[in-house]
Design a protein around this motif. Sequence first.
Motif, mmCIF file in Angstrom:
data_model
loop_
_atom_site.group_PDB
_atom_site.id
_atom_site.type_symbol
_atom_site.label_atom_id
_atom_site.label_comp_id
_atom_site.label_asym_id
_atom_site.label_seq_id
_atom_site.Cartn_x
_atom_site.Cartn_y
_atom_site.Cartn_z
ATOM 1 N N GLY A 31 0.800 -1.212 0.000
ATOM 2 C CA GLY A 31 0.000 0.000 0.000
ATOM 3 C C GLY A 31 0.836 1.267 0.000
ATOM 4 O O GLY A 31 0.342 2.346 -0.335
ATOM 5 N N LEU A 32 2.107 1.136 0.378
ATOM 6 C CA LEU A 32 3.008 2.287 0.429
ATOM 7 C C LEU A 32 3.740 2.513 -0.890
ATOM 8 O O LEU A 32 4.451 3.519 -1.042
ATOM 9 C CB LEU A 32 4.052 2.084 1.537
ATOM 10 C CG LEU A 32 3.546 2.041 2.972
ATOM 11 C CD1 LEU A 32 4.686 1.638 3.907
ATOM 12 C CD2 LEU A 32 2.976 3.391 3.388
ATOM 13 N N LEU A 33 3.583 1.589 -1.819
ATOM 14 C CA LEU A 33 4.384 1.615 -3.046
ATOM 15 C C LEU A 33 4.275 2.949 -3.784
ATOM 16 O O LEU A 33 5.273 3.509 -4.245
ATOM 17 C CB LEU A 33 3.962 0.468 -3.967
ATOM 18 C CG LEU A 33 4.812 0.271 -5.225
ATOM 19 C CD1 LEU A 33 6.257 -0.030 -4.843
ATOM 20 C CD2 LEU A 33 4.244 -0.849 -6.087
ATOM 21 N N SER A 34 3.071 3.476 -3.901
ATOM 22 C CA SER A 34 2.863 4.709 -4.665
ATOM 23 C C SER A 34 3.633 5.879 -4.071
ATOM 24 O O SER A 34 4.383 6.572 -4.779
ATOM 25 C CB SER A 34 1.372 5.048 -4.720
ATOM 26 O OG SER A 34 0.645 4.024 -5.360
ATOM 27 N N VAL A 35 3.453 6.119 -2.782
ATOM 28 C CA VAL A 35 4.103 7.275 -2.154
ATOM 29 C C VAL A 35 5.615 7.101 -2.108
ATOM 30 O O VAL A 35 6.370 8.077 -2.212
ATOM 31 C CB VAL A 35 3.548 7.523 -0.732
ATOM 32 C CG1 VAL A 35 2.089 7.923 -0.786
ATOM 33 C CG2 VAL A 35 3.737 6.309 0.162
ATOM 34 N N VAL A 36 6.069 5.868 -1.953
ATOM 35 C CA VAL A 36 7.511 5.618 -1.907
ATOM 36 C C VAL A 36 8.158 5.907 -3.259
ATOM 37 O O VAL A 36 9.222 6.532 -3.337
ATOM 38 C CB VAL A 36 7.797 4.169 -1.467
ATOM 39 C CG1 VAL A 36 9.279 3.825 -1.668
ATOM 40 C CG2 VAL A 36 7.420 3.973 -0.013
ATOM 41 N N ILE A 37 7.511 5.470 -4.347
ATOM 42 C CA ILE A 37 8.055 5.699 -5.685
ATOM 43 C C ILE A 37 8.133 7.190 -5.990
ATOM 44 O O ILE A 37 9.138 7.686 -6.519
ATOM 45 C CB ILE A 37 7.199 4.979 -6.749
ATOM 46 C CG1 ILE A 37 7.392 3.466 -6.638
ATOM 47 C CG2 ILE A 37 7.565 5.447 -8.149
ATOM 48 C CD1 ILE A 37 6.498 2.669 -7.563
ATOM 49 N N VAL A 38 7.093 7.921 -5.651
ATOM 50 C CA VAL A 38 7.084 9.367 -5.902
ATOM 51 C C VAL A 38 8.169 10.060 -5.084
ATOM 52 O O VAL A 38 8.923 10.895 -5.601
ATOM 53 C CB VAL A 38 5.699 9.955 -5.576
ATOM 54 C CG1 VAL A 38 5.739 11.477 -5.690
ATOM 55 C CG2 VAL A 38 4.643 9.383 -6.510
ATOM 56 N N SER A 39 8.267 9.717 -3.805
ATOM 57 C CA SER A 39 9.287 10.335 -2.944
ATOM 58 C C SER A 39 10.688 9.990 -3.431
ATOM 59 O O SER A 39 11.581 10.846 -3.443
ATOM 60 C CB SER A 39 9.110 9.853 -1.497
ATOM 61 O OG SER A 39 7.871 10.268 -0.970
ATOM 62 N N ALA A 40 10.880 8.740 -3.838
ATOM 63 C CA ALA A 40 12.197 8.307 -4.299
ATOM 64 C C ALA A 40 12.618 9.061 -5.556
ATOM 65 O O ALA A 40 13.779 9.471 -5.690
ATOM 66 C CB ALA A 40 12.183 6.803 -4.561
ATOM 67 N N THR A 41 11.684 9.265 -6.474
ATOM 68 C CA THR A 41 12.004 9.982 -7.710
ATOM 69 C C THR A 41 12.441 11.418 -7.421
ATOM 70 O O THR A 41 13.432 11.903 -7.973
ATOM 71 C CB THR A 41 10.782 9.995 -8.649
ATOM 72 O OG1 THR A 41 10.364 8.654 -8.911
ATOM 73 C CG2 THR A 41 11.125 10.664 -9.966
ATOM 74 N N ASN A 42 11.708 12.080 -6.548
ATOM 75 C CA ASN A 42 12.069 13.457 -6.197
ATOM 76 C C ASN A 42 13.396 13.515 -5.438
ATOM 77 O O ASN A 42 14.155 14.482 -5.558
ATOM 78 C CB ASN A 42 10.968 14.096 -5.361
ATOM 79 C CG ASN A 42 9.707 14.360 -6.171
ATOM 80 O OD1 ASN A 42 9.782 14.658 -7.358
ATOM 81 N ND2 ASN A 42 8.548 14.239 -5.552
ATOM 82 N N ASN A 43 13.684 12.466 -4.650
ATOM 83 C CA ASN A 43 14.911 12.471 -3.865
ATOM 84 C C ASN A 43 16.157 12.259 -4.715
ATOM 85 O O ASN A 43 17.255 12.646 -4.305
ATOM 86 C CB ASN A 43 14.847 11.393 -2.775
ATOM 87 C CG ASN A 43 14.075 11.862 -1.557
ATOM 88 O OD1 ASN A 43 13.998 13.053 -1.290
ATOM 89 N ND2 ASN A 43 13.497 10.941 -0.823
ATOM 90 N N ILE A 44 16.012 11.634 -5.880
ATOM 91 C CA ILE A 44 17.158 11.520 -6.785
ATOM 92 C C ILE A 44 17.620 12.919 -7.189
ATOM 93 O O ILE A 44 18.813 13.230 -7.174
ATOM 94 C CB ILE A 44 16.793 10.695 -8.036
ATOM 95 C CG1 ILE A 44 16.490 9.249 -7.648
ATOM 96 C CG2 ILE A 44 17.946 10.731 -9.045
ATOM 97 C CD1 ILE A 44 16.020 8.400 -8.817
ATOM 98 N N ALA A 45 16.649 13.757 -7.539
ATOM 99 C CA ALA A 45 16.980 15.133 -7.920
ATOM 100 C C ALA A 45 17.627 15.878 -6.752
ATOM 101 O O ALA A 45 18.616 16.599 -6.928
ATOM 102 C CB ALA A 45 15.720 15.861 -8.381
#
Length: 281
Positions: free
Chosen positions: A194-208
Motif C-alpha cells: 500500500g506504500l508503493l505509490s508514495v515511496v516511488i514518488v518520494s524516491a524519484t524526487n529524492n534523486i533530484a
Amino acid sequence: MKRNKWINVARELMGNKVGIAAVIILFLITLASILAFLSTKNPDQMNALARLQPPSRDHWFGTDDYGRDTFTRALYGGRVSLSVGFLSMIFATVIGVTVGVISGYFGGLIDSLLMRFLDIIMSIPSFLILLLLSVYLKPSVGNIIVIISLLMWMSIARVVRAETMALKEREYVLYAKASGQSTFGIIWKHILPGLLSVVIVSATNNIASAIMMESSLSFLGFGVQTPKATWGSMLNGAQGYIAQAPYMALFPGLLIFLTVLCFNILGDILRIGLEPKLGKR
C-alpha cells in the motif's frame, strides 16, 4: 488496482509532451554517461597547449584550464553524479521506509521517540550538517552517498509514517490482525504494498535532491575531489574563467539543471498517475 495505477501513469505520461521529453532527456544523459568509456579522449589527460579552447569539432564542449576535454569529463562526471543520486535514494528510501513503518504501525512510545528525534534533526539546517560531515569524513563517492542518505531519509519517513497510520486502520489489515497473522506478515503483505505509490514518488524526487546536494558540495570543494570529475566540481573549476571561457560552466550547469528538472517533472507525473486525488489539489 495496481495495474490500473500504472495504466494511469502511462496515460498521464503519454498525454504530457513535457513528460515525454523529460524521459527522453534522462535516458540520453544516463546512456551517454554509461557509455563514457567509448570516448576517444582521456578525461584526466592534461594538455598545456590546448588550454581553454572553445567548443569545436575536436572538443565538443571545449577544454578546461588544464587542457582536458570538457565533454568527456562531463560524461564521466555524469556517472558520479547519477550514481550518487540513485544510490543515495536507495539507501535513504530503505531507512526512511523502515523507520516510517515502525513508527506508524506500532505508534505509542516508539512513535513519539522516533518523531521527536526527527524533529530535532530536521530543525538543524541540512546543508550545515552536510558541510560538517564532509569536513570530518574523507571526501569520496562512498562517503558522499552515506552523508546524503543520512539526511534524505527523514522526509521519506514522515510520509511513510502518515500513510502507514492510515493503512493500518483499513478493514483488510484489521481482519489480518484478527485472524492471527504475524506483525511481520501484515506489514510485508498489506502495509508495504500500500506504500508503493508514495515511496516511488518520494524516491524519484529524492534523486533530484541528491544530485543537487552532491553538486553543491563539489562546487564548494567539499565533495568528490579532483582529478575525478563531477558536474559540481567542474562548476567549481570554472569559477575563475567565467568571462574568459563561459562554456566551462555552461555545459555542466546545463546538465545539472536538465537532470534535476526532468526528475522533478517525472515525479509530478508519477504523483498524479499513482495518486490522482493528490494531483487534483
